[in-house]
Design a protein around this motif. Structure first.
Motif, short mmCIF file in Angstrom:
data_model
loop_
_atom_site.label_atom_id
_atom_site.label_comp_id
_atom_site.label_asym_id
_atom_site.label_seq_id
_atom_site.Cartn_x
_atom_site.Cartn_y
_atom_site.Cartn_z
N THR A 157 48.33 26.99 54.84
CA THR A 157 49.42 27.72 54.20
C THR A 157 49.54 27.34 52.73
O THR A 157 49.75 28.20 51.86
N ASP B 100 47.14 26.09 50.81
CA ASP B 100 45.92 26.36 50.04
C ASP B 100 45.73 27.87 49.90
O ASP B 100 44.99 28.49 50.64
N THR B 101 46.40 28.44 48.91
CA THR B 101 46.34 29.90 48.71
C THR B 101 45.11 30.32 47.90
O THR B 101 44.81 31.51 47.82
N GLU B 102 44.42 29.37 47.30
CA GLU B 102 43.21 29.69 46.54
C GLU B 102 42.08 28.76 46.97
O GLU B 102 41.61 27.92 46.19
N VAL C 191 39.68 26.84 54.16
CA VAL C 191 41.01 27.18 54.68
C VAL C 191 41.38 26.30 55.87
O VAL C 191 42.52 25.88 56.00
N GLY D 202 53.80 33.94 46.59
CA GLY D 202 52.84 33.21 45.77
C GLY D 202 53.51 32.24 44.82
O GLY D 202 53.08 31.09 44.68
N LEU E 219 55.19 29.35 46.91
CA LEU E 219 54.19 28.46 47.50
C LEU E 219 53.60 27.53 46.44
O LEU E 219 53.26 26.38 46.75
N ARG F 132 53.54 23.54 46.87
CA ARG F 132 52.32 22.73 46.71
C ARG F 132 52.59 21.52 45.82
O ARG F 132 52.08 20.42 46.08
N SER G 124 52.42 30.10 58.64
CA SER G 124 50.98 29.80 58.69
C SER G 124 50.23 30.88 59.47
O SER G 124 49.09 31.23 59.14
N ARG H 18 49.60 33.65 57.26
CA ARG H 18 48.53 33.31 56.33
C ARG H 18 47.16 33.58 56.97
O ARG H 18 46.27 34.16 56.36
#
Length: 202
Positions: A42, A44-46, A53, A106, A109, A113, A169, A172
């Motif tokens: 969740t 780690d969006t990039e 992932v 985005g 999040l 992070r 999650s 995601r």
């Protein structure tokens, strides 16, 4: 790695989230590895690549792979978990059409992070922030997910936040499944999916 295999792995992530929600709601417990994998994914969006992932180890998604395989073998098995998983896929499709909500997710999040960098990804403060994010965004969409479980457990401190973080999650991984070409009709004509799961769970 084939596209179909990536779809199977991403869908296993959705079912891992669904199984975790069910376990939390009924027993108050969760699989530690499964939980950490969900939270990391969740945040780690990039990711650097697809494997990043889920930490690059299929064992991190073992709960999801096993649950998905059993569900495909017998749709009546784990009906509640299957319902949660399908609801996550439907919410993902609604989210995709809401560009404002996507932007909000985005941005927030990114802040979570930073929080995780200070406290650690599975710290209660981080989980609470993820749960709050789900409540402020996805839970406002039509057909919100209703979780069944032990009423006493569901009212325990941090339990709602943990369940909402697990649901987030699942969304995601549902988005990842869609990005890998996954579509709902694949769940009806699921021969290729089952073959991939047979290989992944050997």
């Amino acid at each position: 790695m084939s596209t179909t295999r990536r779809q199977a792995i991403a869908l296993a992530g959705v079912f891992q989230a669904a199984a975790t929600v069910d376990s939390l709601a009924r027993t108050g417990q969760h699989d530690t590895t499964a939980w950490r994998t969900l939270i990391d994914a969740t945040l780690d969006t990039e990711p650097a690549d697809f494997e990043s992932v889920y930490g690059g180890q299929l064992s991190h998604l073992q709960l999801g792979l096993d649950t998905l395989r059993r569900t495909l073998d017998d749709p009546s098995h784990n009906a509640v978990i299957a319902r949660y998983a399908m609801a996550m896929l439907m919410l993902m499709h609604r989210l995709r059409r809401d560009k404002r909500m996507m932007t909000t997710l985005g941005e927030r999040l990114a802040r979570v992070r930073q929080q995780a960098g200070h406290f650690g990804p599975v710290h209660e403060n981080v989980v609470a922030s993820l749960g709050e994010l789900y409540q402020d965004t996805l839970s406002t969409l039509p057909r919100r997910i209703v979780v069944q479980g032990d009423p006493g457990l569901l009212q325990m401190p941090m339990m709602p936040e943990r369940i909402r973080a697990a649901l987030l999650s699942g969304i995601r991984f549902a988005m990842l499944w869609y990005q890998m070409g996954g579509r709902r009709w694949h769940l009806i004509f699921r021969g290729g999916l089952k073959r991939q799961l047979d290989e992944l769970t050997r």
